[in-house]
Design a protein around this motif. Structure first.
Motif, PDB file in Angstrom:
ATOM      1  N   UNK A  20       0.804  -1.247   0.146  1.00 25.08           N
ATOM      2  CA  UNK A  20      -0.024   0.053  -0.060  1.00 25.08           C
ATOM      3  C   UNK A  20       0.898   1.219  -0.004  1.00 25.08           C
ATOM      4  N   UNK A  21       1.999   1.384   0.849  1.00 25.21           N
ATOM      5  CA  UNK A  21       2.741   2.454   0.999  1.00 25.21           C
ATOM      6  C   UNK A  21       3.524   2.614  -0.198  1.00 25.21           C
ATOM      7  N   UNK A  22       4.063   1.358  -0.967  1.00 27.76           N
ATOM      8  CA  UNK A  22       4.919   1.790  -2.047  1.00 27.76           C
ATOM      9  C   UNK A  22       4.244   1.972  -3.284  1.00 27.76           C
ATOM     10  N   UNK A  23       2.803   1.956  -3.185  1.00 27.02           N
ATOM     11  CA  UNK A  23       1.940   2.159  -4.524  1.00 27.02           C
ATOM     12  C   UNK A  23       1.706   3.889  -4.511  1.00 27.02           C
ATOM     13  N   UNK A  24       3.002   4.650  -4.778  1.00 26.93           N
ATOM     14  CA  UNK A  24       2.958   6.101  -4.885  1.00 26.93           C
ATOM     15  C   UNK A  24       1.953   6.479  -5.921  1.00 26.93           C
ATOM     16  N   UNK A  25       1.686   6.036  -6.983  1.00 24.80           N
ATOM     17  CA  UNK A  25       0.903   6.397  -7.962  1.00 24.80           C
ATOM     18  C   UNK A  25      -0.601   6.642  -7.638  1.00 24.80           C
ATOM     19  N   UNK A  26      -1.111   5.653  -6.705  1.00 26.42           N
ATOM     20  CA  UNK A  26      -2.555   5.784  -6.091  1.00 26.42           C
ATOM     21  C   UNK A  26      -2.747   6.814  -4.893  1.00 26.42           C
ATOM     22  N   UNK A  27      -1.623   7.296  -4.635  1.00 22.66           N
ATOM     23  CA  UNK A  27      -1.819   8.461  -3.455  1.00 22.66           C
ATOM     24  C   UNK A  27      -2.933   9.528  -3.465  1.00 22.66           C
ATOM     25  N   UNK A  28      -2.954  10.005  -4.882  1.00 22.01           N
ATOM     26  CA  UNK A  28      -4.031  10.922  -4.811  1.00 22.01           C
ATOM     27  C   UNK A  28      -5.610  10.558  -4.545  1.00 22.01           C
ATOM     28  N   UNK A  29      -5.628   9.130  -4.469  1.00 22.42           N
ATOM     29  CA  UNK A  29      -6.915   8.433  -4.448  1.00 22.42           C
ATOM     30  C   UNK A  29      -7.356   8.491  -2.733  1.00 22.42           C
ATOM     31  N   UNK A  30      -6.403   8.724  -1.971  1.00 18.49           N
ATOM     32  CA  UNK A  30      -6.645   8.562  -0.469  1.00 18.49           C
ATOM     33  C   UNK A  30      -5.893   9.489   0.500  1.00 18.49           C
ATOM     34  N   UNK A  31      -4.715  10.037  -0.090  1.00 18.06           N
ATOM     35  CA  UNK A  31      -3.963  10.663   0.846  1.00 18.06           C
ATOM     36  C   UNK A  31      -4.377  12.282   0.895  1.00 18.06           C
TER      37      UNK A  31
END
Length: 147
Positions: A20-31
């Motif tokens: 989950x933490x390594x999946x930087x490309x998906x950060x805008x979905x939840x961070x």
């Protein structure tokens, strides 16, 4: 220089949380405050991978791009991030993941310093609260993905 660290027990595997933490490309979905993410490159170094990534952080009138080097250590279950370019003078963070009975232990530590004294002063007032909010966002994302 503001810093923050915390350790949490979560009812997921260390591998799930690492992924989950390594999946930087998906950060805008939840961070929170993350308007965009772009992975520039990933280089396999054998025992680890080095990712160059950009995050666009947006908060009220503040909108900046942060370039980072993310080092992924899959065997050690560790992720190190160091700042490359953007509005800060210094930024480093580290995530560690360890399987324990009933789940995993996740440790997070970060420290940074803005180039601007004005931004540094403002950040100091809400830094710990903001970092706790970031960690809670990863927890909520884990619930969405793994339960």
């Amino acid at each position: 220089m503001p810093s923050h660290s915390e350790t949490k027990f979560l009812p997921y595997t260390a591998q799930q949380m690492y992924d989950l933490v390594a999946d930087v490309a998906n950060y805008p979905k939840f961070l929170p405050w993350t308007a965009a993410a772009r992975v520039r490159s990933v280089t396999d170094k054998g025992d680890h991978k080095v990712m160059l990534a950009d995050l666009v952080i947006s908060f009220k009138v503040f909108r900046e791009r942060f370039g980072s080097r993310v080092t992924l250590w899959p065997k050690e279950m560790k992720i190190d991030t160091e700042y490359l370019d953007g509005p800060v003078r210094h930024l480093e963070s580290q995530w560690n993941f360890k399987d324990v009975e009933g789940g995993c232990e996740v440790s997070f530590a970060v420290d940074f310093e803005f180039k601007s004294r004005l931004l540094q002063g403002a950040a100091g007032m809400f830094f710990n609260e903001a970092m706790q909010r970031v960690v809670r966002s990863f927890e909520r994302r884990a619930v969405e993905l793994y339960t």
